[in-house]
Write a protein that holds these residues in place. Structure first.
Motif, PDB file in Angstrom:
ATOM      1  N   VAL A 153       0.852  -1.362   0.232  1.00  0.00           N
ATOM      2  CA  VAL A 153      -0.361  -0.293  -0.450  1.00  0.00           C
ATOM      3  C   VAL A 153       0.584   0.784   0.112  1.00  0.00           C
ATOM      4  N   LEU A 154       2.045   1.016   0.054  1.00  0.00           N
ATOM      5  CA  LEU A 154       3.335   2.182   0.080  1.00  0.00           C
ATOM      6  C   LEU A 154       3.376   2.090  -1.788  1.00  0.00           C
ATOM      7  N   ARG A 155       3.502   2.495  -2.439  1.00  0.00           N
ATOM      8  CA  ARG A 155       4.001   1.774  -3.765  1.00  0.00           C
ATOM      9  C   ARG A 155       3.648   3.913  -4.543  1.00  0.00           C
ATOM     10  N   GLU A 156       3.058   4.361  -3.486  1.00  0.00           N
ATOM     11  CA  GLU A 156       2.437   6.023  -4.225  1.00  0.00           C
ATOM     12  C   GLU A 156       3.946   6.118  -3.805  1.00  0.00           C
ATOM     13  N   GLY A 157       4.435   6.190  -2.810  1.00  0.00           N
ATOM     14  CA  GLY A 157       5.524   6.764  -1.681  1.00  0.00           C
ATOM     15  C   GLY A 157       7.258   6.794  -3.104  1.00  0.00           C
ATOM     16  N   SER A 158       8.203   7.465  -2.222  1.00  0.00           N
ATOM     17  CA  SER A 158       8.942   7.444  -3.199  1.00  0.00           C
ATOM     18  C   SER A 158       9.998   6.229  -3.715  1.00  0.00           C
ATOM     19  N   PRO A 159       9.934   5.959  -5.166  1.00  0.00           N
ATOM     20  CA  PRO A 159      10.208   5.168  -5.435  1.00  0.00           C
ATOM     21  C   PRO A 159      11.766   4.290  -4.306  1.00  0.00           C
ATOM     22  N   LYS A 160      12.425   6.038  -3.978  1.00  0.00           N
ATOM     23  CA  LYS A 160      13.697   5.509  -3.870  1.00  0.00           C
ATOM     24  C   LYS A 160      13.947   4.465  -2.974  1.00  0.00           C
ATOM     25  N   LEU A 161      12.652   4.720  -1.573  1.00  0.00           N
ATOM     26  CA  LEU A 161      12.456   4.442  -0.269  1.00  0.00           C
ATOM     27  C   LEU A 161      11.786   3.227  -0.999  1.00  0.00           C
ATOM     28  N   HIS A 162      11.070   3.165  -1.166  1.00  0.00           N
ATOM     29  CA  HIS A 162      10.514   2.025  -1.809  1.00  0.00           C
ATOM     30  C   HIS A 162      11.037   0.706  -2.075  1.00  0.00           C
ATOM     31  N   ALA A 163      12.430   1.004  -2.753  1.00  0.00           N
ATOM     32  CA  ALA A 163      13.323  -0.349  -2.929  1.00  0.00           C
ATOM     33  C   ALA A 163      13.747   0.401  -2.440  1.00  0.00           C
ATOM     34  N   ARG A 164      14.423   0.901  -1.477  1.00  0.00           N
ATOM     35  CA  ARG A 164      15.195   0.543  -0.544  1.00  0.00           C
ATOM     36  C   ARG A 164      14.382  -0.728   1.080  1.00  0.00           C
ATOM     37  N   ALA A 165      13.024  -0.354   1.448  1.00  0.00           N
ATOM     38  CA  ALA A 165      12.566  -0.414   1.978  1.00  0.00           C
ATOM     39  C   ALA A 165      12.182  -2.348   1.295  1.00  0.00           C
ATOM     40  N   SER A 166      12.029  -2.315   0.157  1.00  0.00           N
ATOM     41  CA  SER A 166      11.765  -3.812  -1.152  1.00  0.00           C
ATOM     42  C   SER A 166      13.521  -4.650  -0.274  1.00  0.00           C
ATOM     43  N   GLU A 167      14.568  -3.689  -0.354  1.00  0.00           N
ATOM     44  CA  GLU A 167      15.269  -4.831  -0.639  1.00  0.00           C
ATOM     45  C   GLU A 167      15.501  -5.117   0.750  1.00  0.00           C
ATOM     46  N   ILE A 168      15.495  -4.650   1.660  1.00  0.00           N
ATOM     47  CA  ILE A 168      15.710  -4.427   3.205  1.00  0.00           C
ATOM     48  C   ILE A 168      14.554  -6.073   3.466  1.00  0.00           C
ATOM     49  N   ILE A 169      13.535  -6.198   3.359  1.00  0.00           N
ATOM     50  CA  ILE A 169      12.583  -7.499   3.248  1.00  0.00           C
ATOM     51  C   ILE A 169      13.201  -8.473   2.766  1.00  0.00           C
ATOM     52  N   ARG A 170      13.694  -7.932   1.160  1.00  0.00           N
ATOM     53  CA  ARG A 170      13.891  -9.589   0.612  1.00  0.00           C
ATOM     54  C   ARG A 170      14.951  -9.805   1.288  1.00  0.00           C
ATOM     55  N   ARG A 171      15.869  -8.817   1.625  1.00  0.00           N
ATOM     56  CA  ARG A 171      17.186  -9.450   2.597  1.00  0.00           C
ATOM     57  C   ARG A 171      16.942 -10.482   3.590  1.00  0.00           C
ATOM     58  N   TYR A 172      15.721 -10.405   4.043  1.00  0.00           N
ATOM     59  CA  TYR A 172      15.616 -10.119   5.429  1.00  0.00           C
ATOM     60  C   TYR A 172      14.993 -11.999   4.738  1.00  0.00           C
ATOM     61  N   TYR A 173      14.327 -12.460   4.212  1.00  0.00           N
ATOM     62  CA  TYR A 173      13.577 -13.381   3.501  1.00  0.00           C
ATOM     63  C   TYR A 173      14.892 -14.186   3.256  1.00  0.00           C
ATOM     64  N   ALA A 174      15.486 -13.439   2.268  1.00  0.00           N
ATOM     65  CA  ALA A 174      16.457 -14.573   1.859  1.00  0.00           C
ATOM     66  C   ALA A 174      17.521 -15.113   2.850  1.00  0.00           C
ATOM     67  N   THR A 175      17.884 -14.573   4.014  1.00  0.00           N
ATOM     68  CA  THR A 175      18.299 -15.281   4.768  1.00  0.00           C
ATOM     69  C   THR A 175      17.850 -15.679   6.032  1.00  0.00           C
ATOM     70  N   SER A 176      16.487 -15.580   6.236  1.00  0.00           N
ATOM     71  CA  SER A 176      15.863 -16.136   7.241  1.00  0.00           C
ATOM     72  C   SER A 176      15.452 -17.565   6.940  1.00  0.00           C
ATOM     73  N   THR A 177      15.321 -18.187   8.488  1.00  0.00           N
ATOM     74  CA  THR A 177      15.204 -19.725   7.801  1.00  0.00           C
ATOM     75  C   THR A 177      14.027 -20.198   8.085  1.00  0.00           C
ATOM     76  N   GLU A 178      12.387 -19.113   9.144  1.00  0.00           N
ATOM     77  CA  GLU A 178      11.643 -19.268   9.126  1.00  0.00           C
ATOM     78  C   GLU A 178      11.318 -17.909   8.891  1.00  0.00           C
ATOM     79  N   GLN A 179       9.720 -18.235   7.915  1.00  0.00           N
ATOM     80  CA  GLN A 179       9.217 -16.833   7.247  1.00  0.00           C
ATOM     81  C   GLN A 179       7.641 -17.074   8.235  1.00  0.00           C
ATOM     82  N   VAL A 180       6.849 -16.573   8.511  1.00  0.00           N
ATOM     83  CA  VAL A 180       6.005 -15.620   9.110  1.00  0.00           C
ATOM     84  C   VAL A 180       4.884 -15.858   8.002  1.00  0.00           C
ATOM     85  N   LYS A 181       3.830 -16.813   7.614  1.00  0.00           N
ATOM     86  CA  LYS A 181       2.475 -16.329   6.391  1.00  0.00           C
ATOM     87  C   LYS A 181       1.602 -15.932   7.373  1.00  0.00           C
TER      88      LYS A 181
END
Length: 181
Positions: A153-181
């Motif tokens: 729901v935050l896609r209309e915010g800053s594209p630069k900050l959205h990309a940075r936040a998305s990368e933080i989340i992507r990295r978290y899930y790439a290194t996390s062994t447990e994910q919440v469904k």
């Protein structure tokens, strides 16, 4: 109150935030809470946020965490900044239900927010996510799932900050062994 004599909205919001959050500390680090507010405001400034956005970044947690009301913000800073702070203030209450229900209500509220408010929320998400992942891996499982949903729901915010936040989340899930469904 000395802030009534300050005309610059950013300087005034910094003074107001420091006074409103006096004695407040960050949960994991014990740092003054205003460090978080300064980090969020700095991220907003990096993406060419307006003075009103930067002021609202300094004030974004004030209504949730202090006795300050949206009406107080409007009286001190005007309607534009008050609307941004209102968009950023959680609407859920404990009586609304469990955390999942409350975060859904807050996400639906943010979905209707302006792109300026969504930019500030992205900066807040980035600063909080980095801290929580580092200091509270157990809670990070829940928090990062919530923020993954929030990004939609935050896609209309800053594209630069959205990309940075998305990368933080992507990295978290790439290194996390447990994910919440």
């Amino acid at each position: 109150m000395v802030i009534n004599f300050i005309k610059n909205p950013i300087a005034k919001s910094i003074a107001f935030a420091h006074e409103a959050h006096i004695g407040h500390k960050r949960k994991y680090t014990g740092e003054p809470y205003t460090y978080h507010l300064a980090s969020v405001a700095s991220l907003v400034q990096e993406v060419s946020g307006t003075p009103e956005m930067i002021a609202a970044a300094w004030l974004h947690d004030t209504v949730e965490d202090t006795p300050t009301t949206i009406e107080d913000i409007q009286m001190q800073f005007g309607i534009k900044i008050a609307e941004l702070v209102s968009d950023l203030t959680d609407v859920s209450k404990p009586e609304d239900g469990n955390r999942k229900i409350r975060k859904t209500l807050d996400r639906l509220h943010l979905a209707k927010a302006s792109p300026m408010a969504k930019t500030i929320k992205l900066a807040d998400l980035i600063n909080n996510a980095e801290s929580i992942v580092q200091h509270d891996p157990k809670f990070a499982k829940v928090f990062m799932h919530e923020k993954k949903l929030l990004l939609e729901v935050l896609r209309e915010g800053s594209p630069k900050l959205h990309a940075r936040a998305s990368e933080i989340i992507r990295r978290y899930y790439a290194t996390s062994t447990e994910q919440v469904k």
